[in-house]
Write a protein that holds these residues in place. Sequence first.
Motif, PDB file in Angstrom:
ATOM      1  N   VAL A  52     -17.421  23.155  -9.565  1.00 20.36           N
ATOM      2  CA  VAL A  52     -16.116  23.704  -9.956  1.00 20.36           C
ATOM      3  C   VAL A  52     -15.515  22.883 -11.091  1.00 20.36           C
ATOM      4  O   VAL A  52     -14.955  23.413 -12.051  1.00 20.36           O
ATOM      5  N   ARG A  53     -15.659  21.557 -10.990  1.00 22.31           N
ATOM      6  CA  ARG A  53     -15.161  20.683 -12.062  1.00 22.31           C
ATOM      7  C   ARG A  53     -15.895  20.965 -13.373  1.00 22.31           C
ATOM      8  O   ARG A  53     -15.273  21.090 -14.437  1.00 22.31           O
ATOM      9  N   LEU A  54     -17.216  21.074 -13.310  1.00 25.79           N
ATOM     10  CA  LEU A  54     -17.994  21.365 -14.519  1.00 25.79           C
ATOM     11  C   LEU A  54     -17.563  22.695 -15.119  1.00 25.79           C
ATOM     12  O   LEU A  54     -17.370  22.801 -16.336  1.00 25.79           O
ATOM     13  N   CYS A  55     -17.388  23.703 -14.281  1.00 25.41           N
ATOM     14  CA  CYS A  55     -16.983  25.026 -14.775  1.00 25.41           C
ATOM     15  C   CYS A  55     -15.612  24.978 -15.437  1.00 25.41           C
ATOM     16  O   CYS A  55     -15.399  25.602 -16.481  1.00 25.41           O
ATOM     17  N   LYS A 103      -9.017  17.037 -23.376  1.00 28.42           N
ATOM     18  CA  LYS A 103      -8.914  16.902 -21.917  1.00 28.42           C
ATOM     19  C   LYS A 103     -10.274  17.205 -21.270  1.00 28.42           C
ATOM     20  O   LYS A 103     -10.679  16.516 -20.309  1.00 28.42           O
ATOM     21  N   ALA A 104     -10.979  18.191 -21.796  1.00 27.33           N
ATOM     22  CA  ALA A 104     -12.312  18.510 -21.274  1.00 27.33           C
ATOM     23  C   ALA A 104     -13.252  17.322 -21.426  1.00 27.33           C
ATOM     24  O   ALA A 104     -13.985  16.964 -20.487  1.00 27.33           O
ATOM     25  N   LEU A 108     -15.145  15.066 -18.540  1.00 30.57           N
ATOM     26  CA  LEU A 108     -16.608  14.966 -18.555  1.00 30.57           C
ATOM     27  C   LEU A 108     -17.102  13.583 -18.137  1.00 30.57           C
ATOM     28  O   LEU A 108     -18.191  13.440 -17.583  1.00 30.57           O
ATOM     29  N   THR A 109     -16.297  12.559 -18.401  1.00 32.69           N
ATOM     30  CA  THR A 109     -16.720  11.190 -18.099  1.00 32.69           C
ATOM     31  C   THR A 109     -16.935  10.971 -16.598  1.00 32.69           C
ATOM     32  O   THR A 109     -17.632  10.042 -16.201  1.00 32.69           O
ATOM     33  N   PRO A 116     -25.743  11.306 -15.646  1.00 30.86           N
ATOM     34  CA  PRO A 116     -25.500  10.849 -17.020  1.00 30.86           C
ATOM     35  C   PRO A 116     -25.942  11.839 -18.095  1.00 30.86           C
ATOM     36  O   PRO A 116     -25.473  11.763 -19.231  1.00 30.86           O
ATOM     37  N   GLN A 117     -26.829  12.786 -17.741  1.00 32.47           N
ATOM     38  CA  GLN A 117     -27.279  13.769 -18.732  1.00 32.47           C
ATOM     39  C   GLN A 117     -26.145  14.748 -19.093  1.00 32.47           C
ATOM     40  O   GLN A 117     -26.078  15.242 -20.227  1.00 32.47           O
TER      41      GLN A 117
END
Length: 306
Positions: A52-55, A103-104, A108-109, A116-117
């Motif tokens: 959900v965070r990635l999306c 912010k994105a 991402l960090t 890490p990829q």
Amino acid sequence: MVALTRIEAKVQEFLKELQSPLVLNLSKNLQSGKMLRSKLALSIAGESEESVRLCAIIEMIQNASLLHDDVIDKATTRRNKPSVNALFGDKNAIMLGDVLYSKAFSELTCFAKDYPQIPRIVANAVTTLAIGEIEDVALSGAFNADEAKYLAMIEHKTAALIEATAYAAAFLAGKDEKDARGFQIYGRNLGVAFQIIDDVLDIIADSKTLGKPALSDFKEGKTTLPYLHLYHTLDKIGQERLCNAFGKELEESEQVWILEHLKKSGAIEKSIEFAKHLGKMGVEAIANQSCDKLTEIMHAMVDRNF
């Protein structure tokens, strides 16, 4: 779909963390689209806090690119509603896009330790996307008869983020590098095929369904695949006429001539067939992964009418 609602809520959570009423007010006018990239990621990695965070990150990046796109194209509508630049001006649209991008990248960090990829994959895609925007502007200066340049541009501008989404989601799903590459290929082909169908719909879909007038791309200075195919079927006089009409508000007689020749030449069918071919190759790249949902997504994006 509950997961898509969670993604939208996560985006709002990210934006509220900025503690800026101005940003929240501007962001209310963002138009939610098909959320293709999120559906793709969820189909690969399943629903979890991480996916959900990635999306949410990907959706912010996508919205940022569209905000900048609308300014570049001087677009006044987005999905049948006024665009942010039309409502609040170009400066606000650009700055809101910058906020979403930054912010994105900040969010991402969070993946750096366990995956890490993922930050590298997504960051590289955004760079490629920006290069694609520059290429798009460069190609708009005159009619482009080089198919390779067009395909490279849409691979950069449209496919890069879809490709990165599939690639990153594969790592979230625990795939190794070899299997993840298959998802990367799928995402790239999906992105290119998606854009080609968008370009076809600009010609064949009615303006109400599409949310913009017919042949808008050609009038705005975009030489898409159907026009490239048409160009190479015309004689020299026809080629000159097509090039002279490029990037202009078309008189009715010119619009009729272009539409007639697009249909007569088979340029539209040829473009659709190429998109279907890319789709087939993309599905074949993940044939050993038992991903029926991804096959459905590919067919839905290639066989759509809006």
